[in-house]
Write a protein that holds these residues in place. Structure first.
Motif, PDB file in Angstrom:
ATOM      1  N   TYR A 152       0.853  -1.192   0.000  1.00  0.00           N
ATOM      2  CA  TYR A 152       0.000   0.000   0.000  1.00  0.00           C
ATOM      3  C   TYR A 152       0.883   1.235   0.000  1.00  0.00           C
ATOM      4  O   TYR A 152       1.941   1.259   0.638  1.00  0.00           O
ATOM      5  CB  TYR A 152      -0.908   0.035   1.235  1.00  0.00           C
ATOM      6  CG  TYR A 152      -1.889  -1.102   1.290  1.00  0.00           C
ATOM      7  CD1 TYR A 152      -3.044  -1.095   0.515  1.00  0.00           C
ATOM      8  CD2 TYR A 152      -1.657  -2.187   2.123  1.00  0.00           C
ATOM      9  CE1 TYR A 152      -3.947  -2.145   0.570  1.00  0.00           C
ATOM     10  CE2 TYR A 152      -2.554  -3.244   2.185  1.00  0.00           C
ATOM     11  CZ  TYR A 152      -3.686  -3.213   1.406  1.00  0.00           C
ATOM     12  OH  TYR A 152      -4.572  -4.256   1.465  1.00  0.00           O
ATOM     13  N   TYR A 153       0.430   2.267  -0.687  1.00  0.00           N
ATOM     14  CA  TYR A 153       1.190   3.510  -0.809  1.00  0.00           C
ATOM     15  C   TYR A 153       0.254   4.693  -0.599  1.00  0.00           C
ATOM     16  O   TYR A 153      -0.901   4.665  -1.015  1.00  0.00           O
ATOM     17  CB  TYR A 153       1.815   3.610  -2.199  1.00  0.00           C
ATOM     18  CG  TYR A 153       2.315   4.987  -2.560  1.00  0.00           C
ATOM     19  CD1 TYR A 153       3.523   5.457  -2.062  1.00  0.00           C
ATOM     20  CD2 TYR A 153       1.565   5.832  -3.378  1.00  0.00           C
ATOM     21  CE1 TYR A 153       3.974   6.726  -2.382  1.00  0.00           C
ATOM     22  CE2 TYR A 153       2.011   7.100  -3.704  1.00  0.00           C
ATOM     23  CZ  TYR A 153       3.219   7.544  -3.197  1.00  0.00           C
ATOM     24  OH  TYR A 153       3.664   8.803  -3.503  1.00  0.00           O
ATOM     25  N   ASP A 194       6.370  10.013   1.416  1.00  0.00           N
ATOM     26  CA  ASP A 194       5.837   8.774   0.866  1.00  0.00           C
ATOM     27  C   ASP A 194       5.688   7.759   1.993  1.00  0.00           C
ATOM     28  O   ASP A 194       6.657   7.428   2.672  1.00  0.00           O
ATOM     29  CB  ASP A 194       6.762   8.208  -0.219  1.00  0.00           C
ATOM     30  CG  ASP A 194       6.741   9.041  -1.493  1.00  0.00           C
ATOM     31  OD1 ASP A 194       5.680   9.625  -1.794  1.00  0.00           O
ATOM     32  OD2 ASP A 194       7.768   9.095  -2.178  1.00  0.00           O
ATOM     33  N   ASN A 238       0.286  -0.747  -6.410  1.00  0.00           N
ATOM     34  CA  ASN A 238      -0.082  -0.322  -7.759  1.00  0.00           C
ATOM     35  C   ASN A 238      -0.020   1.185  -7.975  1.00  0.00           C
ATOM     36  O   ASN A 238       0.323   1.647  -9.056  1.00  0.00           O
ATOM     37  CB  ASN A 238      -1.487  -0.832  -8.111  1.00  0.00           C
ATOM     38  CG  ASN A 238      -1.486  -2.316  -8.382  1.00  0.00           C
ATOM     39  OD1 ASN A 238      -0.497  -2.877  -8.835  1.00  0.00           O
ATOM     40  ND2 ASN A 238      -2.596  -2.968  -8.067  1.00  0.00           N
ATOM     41  N   ASN A 239      -0.357   1.959  -6.968  1.00  0.00           N
ATOM     42  CA  ASN A 239      -0.384   3.410  -7.138  1.00  0.00           C
ATOM     43  C   ASN A 239       0.939   4.096  -6.793  1.00  0.00           C
ATOM     44  O   ASN A 239       1.028   5.308  -6.798  1.00  0.00           O
ATOM     45  CB  ASN A 239      -1.518   4.015  -6.307  1.00  0.00           C
ATOM     46  CG  ASN A 239      -1.326   3.791  -4.809  1.00  0.00           C
ATOM     47  OD1 ASN A 239      -0.615   2.888  -4.390  1.00  0.00           O
ATOM     48  ND2 ASN A 239      -1.983   4.603  -4.008  1.00  0.00           N
ATOM     49  N   SER A 240       1.970   3.328  -6.496  1.00  0.00           N
ATOM     50  CA  SER A 240       3.269   3.903  -6.151  1.00  0.00           C
ATOM     51  C   SER A 240       4.069   4.252  -7.397  1.00  0.00           C
ATOM     52  O   SER A 240       4.166   3.445  -8.323  1.00  0.00           O
ATOM     53  CB  SER A 240       4.086   2.919  -5.314  1.00  0.00           C
ATOM     54  OG  SER A 240       5.406   3.405  -5.136  1.00  0.00           O
ATOM     55  N   LYS A 285       6.830   1.548  -8.173  1.00  0.00           N
ATOM     56  CA  LYS A 285       6.455   0.146  -8.351  1.00  0.00           C
ATOM     57  C   LYS A 285       7.554  -0.614  -9.104  1.00  0.00           C
ATOM     58  O   LYS A 285       8.059  -0.163 -10.121  1.00  0.00           O
ATOM     59  CB  LYS A 285       5.138   0.021  -9.110  1.00  0.00           C
ATOM     60  CG  LYS A 285       4.653  -1.411  -9.172  1.00  0.00           C
ATOM     61  CD  LYS A 285       3.290  -1.530  -9.791  1.00  0.00           C
ATOM     62  CE  LYS A 285       2.903  -2.999  -9.787  1.00  0.00           C
ATOM     63  NZ  LYS A 285       1.642  -3.228 -10.400  1.00  0.00           N
TER      64      LYS A 285
END
Length: 156
Positions: free
Chosen positions: A8-9, A21, A80-82, A85
């Motif tokens: 998770y990000y 971050d 996925n939203n980082s 990745k």
């Protein structure tokens, strides 16, 4: 043992204008990136890295948890939203960050910091106050069935 991954990000803004971050690992450990940790403490990134390589610094030693290890924690990012990745990035757990904040605050209060380090001690004191208030606010609201907005509370 399986490889730790950031699954998770999110961007964390505990102090207005300081965006870090944030990640949650597959073992549910909450972390900040190395650069985010340095920004949160108002410390130069190379200073944090060199401090970790020479852990513990003499000026913090009396004020930190004796069991704290600052071994670099290189994590594979799969969130996925980082923007990172697929890359490996250094992160610090909330346990390590909390110890740094506490250590710098106590070192500042006991006049153990050099002149060029005092701004880090002042930031640590500010963070302690903000995070204590945030934790109390969130715990009370959660116990009452209210969903707290923790980042907004911290920024106040």
């Amino acid at each position: 043992m399986s490889e730790q991954k950031a699954i998770y990000y999110g961007q964390v803004e505990l102090i207005p204008g300081i965006i870090c971050d944030g990640y949650v690992l597959n073992d549910e450990t909450a972390c900040l990136s190395e650069r985010g940790t340095a920004a949160l403490l108002e410390m130069a990134h190379p200073t944090l890295r060199s401090m970790v390589e020479n852990w513990p610094p003499k000026y913090l030693e009396p004020f930190i948890d004796k069991g704290l290890s600052m071994v670099v924690n290189l994590i594979k990012f799969s969130a996925n939203n980082s923007p990172f990745k697929g890359r490996n990035i250094v992160v610090y757990s909330t346990y390590a960050i909390e110890n740094l904040i506490y250590g710098y605050a106590l070192a500042f209060a006991n006049d153990h910091l050099r002149e060029h380090q005092k701004h880090i001690g002042k930031r640590a004191v500010t963070l302690m106050r903000s995070l204590i208030q945030t934790a109390l606010d969130a715990a009370i609201k959660e116990a009452c069935g209210f969903i707290p907005e923790i980042q907004k509370t911290a920024q106040k």
